[in-house]
Design an enzyme around this catalytic site. Structure first.
Site, PDB file in Angstrom:
ATOM      1  NE  ARG A 172     -12.542  -3.966   1.636  1.00 26.40           N
ATOM      2  CZ  ARG A 172     -11.036  -3.024   2.228  1.00 26.40           C
ATOM      3  NH1 ARG A 172     -10.969  -2.429   3.228  1.00 26.40           N
ATOM      4  NH2 ARG A 172      -9.787  -3.187   0.534  1.00 26.40           N
TER       5      ARG A 172
ATOM      6  NE  ARG B 299      -6.533  -4.231   2.159  1.00 27.08           N
ATOM      7  CZ  ARG B 299      -6.005  -3.779   2.740  1.00 27.08           C
ATOM      8  NH1 ARG B 299      -5.820  -4.735   3.328  1.00 27.08           N
ATOM      9  NH2 ARG B 299      -5.960  -2.610   4.152  1.00 27.08           N
TER      10      ARG B 299
ATOM     11  NE  ARG C 144      -4.132   4.014   2.171  1.00 24.15           N
ATOM     12  CZ  ARG C 144      -5.030   3.240   2.124  1.00 24.15           C
ATOM     13  NH1 ARG C 144      -6.364   2.808   2.546  1.00 24.15           N
ATOM     14  NH2 ARG C 144      -4.571   1.858   2.494  1.00 24.15           N
TER      15      ARG C 144
ATOM     16  CD  GLU D  63     -12.480   2.511   5.081  1.00 25.77           C
ATOM     17  OE1 GLU D  63     -11.124   2.012   5.226  1.00 25.77           O
ATOM     18  OE2 GLU D  63     -13.486   1.669   4.354  1.00 25.77           O
TER      19      GLU D  63
ATOM     20  CG  ASN E 276      -4.536   1.541   6.561  1.00 25.37           C
ATOM     21  OD1 ASN E 276      -3.374   1.826   7.354  1.00 25.37           O
ATOM     22  ND2 ASN E 276      -4.546  -0.160   5.902  1.00 25.37           N
ATOM     23  CG  ASP E 277      -9.079   5.168   3.769  1.00 24.04           C
ATOM     24  OD1 ASP E 277      -8.535   5.294   2.850  1.00 24.04           O
ATOM     25  OD2 ASP E 277      -9.176   3.446   3.295  1.00 24.04           O
TER      26      ASP E 277
ATOM     27  CB  CYS F 182      -9.314  -4.725   9.604  1.00 26.62           C
ATOM     28  SG  CYS F 182     -10.490  -3.166   9.076  1.00 26.62           S
TER      29      CYS F 182
HETATM   30  C1  PEP Z   1      -7.773   0.859   6.231  1.00 28.00           C
HETATM   31  O1  PEP Z   1      -8.658   1.698   5.549  1.00 28.00           O
HETATM   32  O2  PEP Z   1      -7.544   1.396   6.858  1.00 28.00           O
HETATM   33  C2  PEP Z   1      -8.046  -0.527   5.506  1.00 28.00           C
HETATM   34  C3  PEP Z   1      -8.190  -1.458   6.516  1.00 28.00           C
HETATM   35  O3  PEP Z   1      -8.801  -0.431   4.240  1.00 28.00           O
HETATM   36  P1  PEP Z   1      -7.840  -0.290   2.773  1.00 28.00           P
HETATM   37  O4  PEP Z   1      -6.388  -0.331   3.439  1.00 28.00           O
HETATM   38  O5  PEP Z   1      -8.142  -1.621   2.112  1.00 28.00           O
HETATM   39  O6  PEP Z   1      -8.677   1.368   2.512  1.00 28.00           O
HETATM   40 MG    MG Z   2     -10.179   2.060   3.389  1.00 29.48          MG
END
Ligand code: PEP
Ligand code: MG
Length: 571
Positions: free
Chosen positions: A334, A298, A466, A432, A455-456, A503
């Site tokens: 990324r 990241r 989030r 995402e 996550n997104d 991821c």
């Molecule tokens: C996600 O969104 O799952 C991701 C891996 O990226 P980030 O958590 O940095 O948004």
């Molecule tokens: Mg993300």
């Protein structure tokens, strides 16, 4: 107190209360008979700062620009305004607290008002108020009358207790060795939680009132696995948790033996377990946990906590360091996912829905020069190992086309300078956004590999911010819509022969490992501290047995039934 567990393990230590990094002060009660003395301490600090500013005004050299005097006059005016010179005294009296805390409470209230001012000039004066407050704090802390709370051992015994901190604030703790980190706000996959997880200490978020109820130096037990803290434990609880802490350590030591074992299921299916990192120095931990590559670097964290932007050389050095240290193993870097909760210094979050705003690739495409600098730095580093470029938050084909044009332009820039780079460098995209998940074929056609950012993907599918702890209980990786999307992406990619990884935080959740393997996933990237436990689970799994159970789970609409099926799958 209960919150959301972020990072497992048990910590026993003393509370250290944090406020915003800039105005970090202790909070303690002052007995009634000392209140007058405390107020006098505040007045003395006012006097010191006033004398300091007046002294500076007298010493202005004749050649200095005129603004300097105006600036010092403004600071003197701010200092003598009743909101700063009188209000904190009242707070000392009514709240019976120390002067530093009273000043901080008043300053926070004042600064909030500044954020609401529409006039740009006046709003910018916020920085002046902060400077005056900081001067006052320094004067207070430096006074002979100041008695800091008694130090309870070193950093290793401190438990940081914060109301809310930005990911930029938390990343600074990486240089320290605190025992634990707990906050009132935040969801399990907020970036603040993700960085907290990478500190590798027991952490909990969403405790709601910890910051308010816990006092400086109070003894705490943090159970990061259960998401629970015990304040001021009795000797029995303390003894019990010391034992559990010891057992946890033993388990971790045992897991270390798996470092060099290949992650293969009982029926000999190889699984690639890679690591997520935030800073180049994280590679050490990646190696310690035997990751087979970096699935997500990241890079936006290189851009935080500074006034300037990292230039091409600085970024190149950072990426090359990681690629070299990984010694031929894949390193997926990324492009910066800035915006939303990760703002470059000085930028305030201005949109009403930052998670839906100018974030990640959207920001990059509006700042082509900044984007090209990063692409060139990555391409240059690709000459030194196995580097892949990953693009966050892609949504449409037109964005992919623009990205690929910029990559071509960055390559041309290097060709013109005769700088070597890997001509076969792969460009992948993160899935995402639900739109990207549903139209995954578009991405398969144009990109070399894909990675699911759950996550997104969960945030956008379930419409849950989030970072907002008031809805964090609704965050559910097992929601049928999420499972259908994830399974579908994996299936489509596998059919097309397109490499697909995952991821998001789901990758490091050992309760979901078998489910993801059953979907056909063979590459997972997670926080390094999660890796060996996930590997242990892979080693104990038999895909032939898992697959039929998982297809049934995909058809189960009822959440309770699904959870029961998951428990059976993991039994
Ligand atoms: C996600 O969104 O799952 C991701 C891996 O990226 P980030 O958590 O940095 O948004
Ligand atoms: Mg993300």
């Amino acid at each position: 107190m209960h919150g959301i567990p972020v990072s497992g393990g048990i910590a026993i230590g003393y509370a250290h209360l944090l406020s915003h990094a800039r105005l970090e002060v202790a909070h303690y009660a002052v007995p009634q008979y000392q209140i007058a003395e405390e107020s006098a301490r505040f007045d003395a600090a006012l006097k010191t700062v006033r004398a300091e500013l007046q002294g500076l005004r007298k010493q202005i050299p004749p050649t200095a620009p005129q603004e300097i005097e105006a600036f010092l006059n403004l600071h003197l005016m701010i200092l003598d305004d009743a909101t700063l010179s009188k209000a904190p005294r009242q707070i000392i009296e009514t709240e019976q607290c120390n002067a530093e805390w009273a000043l901080k409470v008043q300053a926070d209230a004042l600064l909030d008002q500044f954020d609401q001012i529409e006039d740009g000039y006046l709003r910018e004066r916020k920085a002046d108020v902060i400077q005056v407050v900081e001067r006052l704090l320094k004067a207070l802390l430096g006074q002979p009358g100041y008695t800091p709370p008694p130090a309870m051992g070193g950093e290793e015994s401190l438990i940081l207790v914060a109301h809310d901190l930005s990911p930029a604030d938390v990343i600074q703790f990486k240089e320290h060795l605190f025992a634990s980190f707990i906050t009132d706000l935040g969801g399990a996959t907020s970036h603040t939680a993700i960085v907290a997880r990478s500190l590798n200490i027991p952490s909990i978020v969403a405790l709601h009132q910890a910051r308010q109820l816990i006092r400086e130096n109070e003894l705490l037990i943090v159970d990061g696995t259960l998401g629970m803290i015990i304040v001021d434990p009795d000797p029995q609880a303390l003894a019990e948790y010391k034992l559990r802490q010891h057992q946890w350590e033993l388990e971790r030591q045992k897991l270390k033996r798996l470092r060099d074992t290949r992650a293969t299921t009982l029926d000999r299916i190889e699984v690639d377990l890679q690591a997520n990192i935030e800073l180049p120095d994280d590679v050490e931990e990646v190696m310690e946990n035997g990751a087979t590559g970096i699935g997500l670097f990241r890079t936006e964290f290189l851009f935080l906590n500074r006034d300037d932007l990292p230039d091409e050389d600085e970024q190149f050095e950072a990426y090359r360091k990681v690629v070299r240290e990984m010694d031929g193993l894949p390193v997926t870097i990324r492009t910066y996912d800035l915006g939303a909760d990760k703002q470059i210094n000085g930028n305030e979050i201005s949109s009403t829905n930052p998670a839906l705003g100018l974030r990640a690739i959207r920001l990059s495409l509006t700042e082509p020069q900044m984007f090209l600098v990063q692409l060139r730095a990555m391409l240059r580093a690709s000459h030194y190992g196995n580097l892949k470029i990953l693009i966050p938050m892609l949504m449409s084909a037109s964005e992919i086309n623009q990205v690929l044009n910029y990559v071509a332009q960055a390559k041309q820039g290097l060709e013109d300078r005769y700088v070597p780079y890997d001509r076969g460098v792969e460009v992948g995209g993160m899935i995402e956004i639900p739109a990207a998940a549903l139209a995954v074929n578009t991405f398969i056609k144009k990109l070399d590999f894909l990675s699911i950012g759950t996550n997104d993907l969960i945030q956008y599918t379930l419409a849950i911010d989030r970072t907002d702890d008031t809805v964090s209980h609704l965050y559910d990786p097992l929601h049928p819509a999420v499972l259908t999307l994830v399974a579908q992406i994996i299936k489509t990619c596998n059919k097309a022969g397109k490499p697909i990884a995952l991821c998001g935080e789901m990758a490091g959740d050992v309760a979901l490992t078998r489910l993801l393997l059953g979907f056909g996933l063979r590459q997972l990237s997670m926080h390094p501290a999660r890796l060996l436990e996930v590997k242990q689970q892979v080693l104990k799994s038999n895909l032939r047995e898992i697959a039929p159970q998982v297809s049934k789970m995909l058809r189960a609409g009822d959440p309770d039934k699904l959870r029961a099926m998951l428990a059976r799958l993991n039994a």
